[in-house]
Motif scaffolding. Structure first.
Motif, PDB file in Angstrom:
ATOM      1  N   UNK A  81       3.985 -32.472  39.588  1.00 14.66           N
ATOM      2  CA  UNK A  81       3.171 -31.134  39.628  1.00 14.66           C
ATOM      3  C   UNK A  81       3.887 -30.384  38.715  1.00 14.66           C
ATOM      4  N   UNK A  82       5.849 -31.015  38.807  1.00 17.08           N
ATOM      5  CA  UNK A  82       6.558 -30.337  37.106  1.00 17.08           C
ATOM      6  C   UNK A  82       6.291 -30.732  36.157  1.00 17.08           C
ATOM      7  N   UNK A 116      15.536 -35.186  32.202  1.00 17.48           N
ATOM      8  CA  UNK A 116      14.579 -36.356  31.845  1.00 17.48           C
ATOM      9  C   UNK A 116      13.034 -35.862  31.971  1.00 17.48           C
ATOM     10  N   UNK A 117      12.883 -35.125  32.666  1.00 18.92           N
ATOM     11  CA  UNK A 117      11.563 -34.227  32.804  1.00 18.92           C
ATOM     12  C   UNK A 117      11.254 -33.947  31.892  1.00 18.92           C
ATOM     13  N   UNK A 253       5.141 -25.828  46.416  1.00 24.94           N
ATOM     14  CA  UNK A 253       7.206 -25.510  46.750  1.00 24.94           C
ATOM     15  C   UNK A 253       7.591 -25.189  45.668  1.00 24.94           C
ATOM     16  N   UNK A 254       6.636 -24.395  44.647  1.00 23.41           N
ATOM     17  CA  UNK A 254       6.662 -24.072  44.114  1.00 23.41           C
ATOM     18  C   UNK A 254       6.734 -22.332  43.445  1.00 23.41           C
ATOM     19  N   UNK A 255       7.331 -21.539  43.819  1.00 20.40           N
ATOM     20  CA  UNK A 255       7.510 -19.910  43.200  1.00 20.40           C
ATOM     21  C   UNK A 255       7.077 -18.754  41.933  1.00 20.40           C
TER      22      UNK A 255
END
Length: 261
Positions: A81-82, A116-117, A253-255
């Motif tokens: 998702x990131x 890395x992402x 889990x992202x806000x």
């Protein structure tokens, strides 16, 4: 233990600057008692006396308190998702000169995962991650960048081949990834927070704190983010009153700070 735990907490704060009042007492006291028993030390006062003169035991105690359990790309679905949504949104809104903070970074697995992402979207020489932790020993391990096979199991194959070198069964991360991360010793309970962050990552840490302490940390993270910035928390954590703090729940889990755009 016969000795007074309240006095022990004050002694620990004086020596280590770690405030045990912020942790769930039953859980933390059980962990500490097991450590003291394992070392065959009589009681809290005797243990305090030992860590004042035994640097090795003091390091072990701090490492024990800070519960360093980490791995690269922990919860791979969240990192997907990131990769697919969060990073493109950040770049679209703020450009490539992003301020990224990995709080409670432990042994470096997560800040290096971030580098890395982002490397799929931004050249490495333009990526800078600030990584902080209370545990000096963990930071030293992070700087060394040597990991076991289990730690790097979640790393995508393309990055394993490109950025890791096997050394006698362990894996050394490349210097070009290391150069993207700036490590600092910092206590989330008392030290200043970073400012004007586009992305903050703090995962699987606050579960050990009291509800009041959790709220304080999440509110400070919100204050540290620029409007539209993201906070990424662990899969075992939740922010019940996120709206009151100024967040919008994006996904999972992202806000995001403020209204979603």
């Amino acid at each position: 233990m016969a000795n007074d735990y309240e006095k022990f907490k004050k002694d620990v704060l004086s020596i280590t600057k770690i405030d045990l009042n912020a942790y769930k007492e039953k859980q933390m006291r059980r962990r500490i008692d097991s450590l003291i028993t394992r070392h065959k030390i009589a009681d809290y006062d005797a243990f305090i006396g030992e860590i004042k003169v035994n640097e090795s035991l003091l390091r072990e105690f701090v490492n024990f308190l800070t519960i360093n359990v980490s791995e690269f790309y922990r919860n791979t679905d969240q990192w997907e998702l990131m990769d697919q949504e969060i990073i493109p949104k950040l770049i679209s809104r703020f450009g490539k000169n992003l301020k990224i903070w990995s709080a409670a970074c432990s042994t470096g697995d997560e800040p290096y995962s971030l580098v890395m992402a982002f490397s799929k979207y931004i050249p490495l020489n333009q990526i800078h991650v600030i990584a902080t932790d209370i545990d000096k020993q963990a930071i030293e391990k992070a700087k060394a960048g040597l990991y076991g096979a289990k730690s790097i199991a979640g790393v995508p194959d393309e990055f394993k081949k490109k950025y890791f070198t096997e050394i006698a069964g362990s894996y050394q991360i490349s210097d070009e990834i290391k150069r993207c991360v700036e490590f600092k010793e910092r206590n989330l309970l008392k030290d200043d927070y970073e400012k004007d962050c586009n992305l903050i990552l703090c995962r699987n840490v606050v579960i050990y704190f009291t509800e009041e302490t959790k709220d304080m940390i999440y509110k400070k993270f919100c204050d540290s983010l620029v409007p539209g910035g993201f906070l990424f928390i662990g899969s075992t954590e939740q922010i019940m009153n996120y709206k009151e703090m100024g967040y919008t729940r994006f996904k999972s889990f992202f806000f995001q700070k403020g209204d979603m755009q």
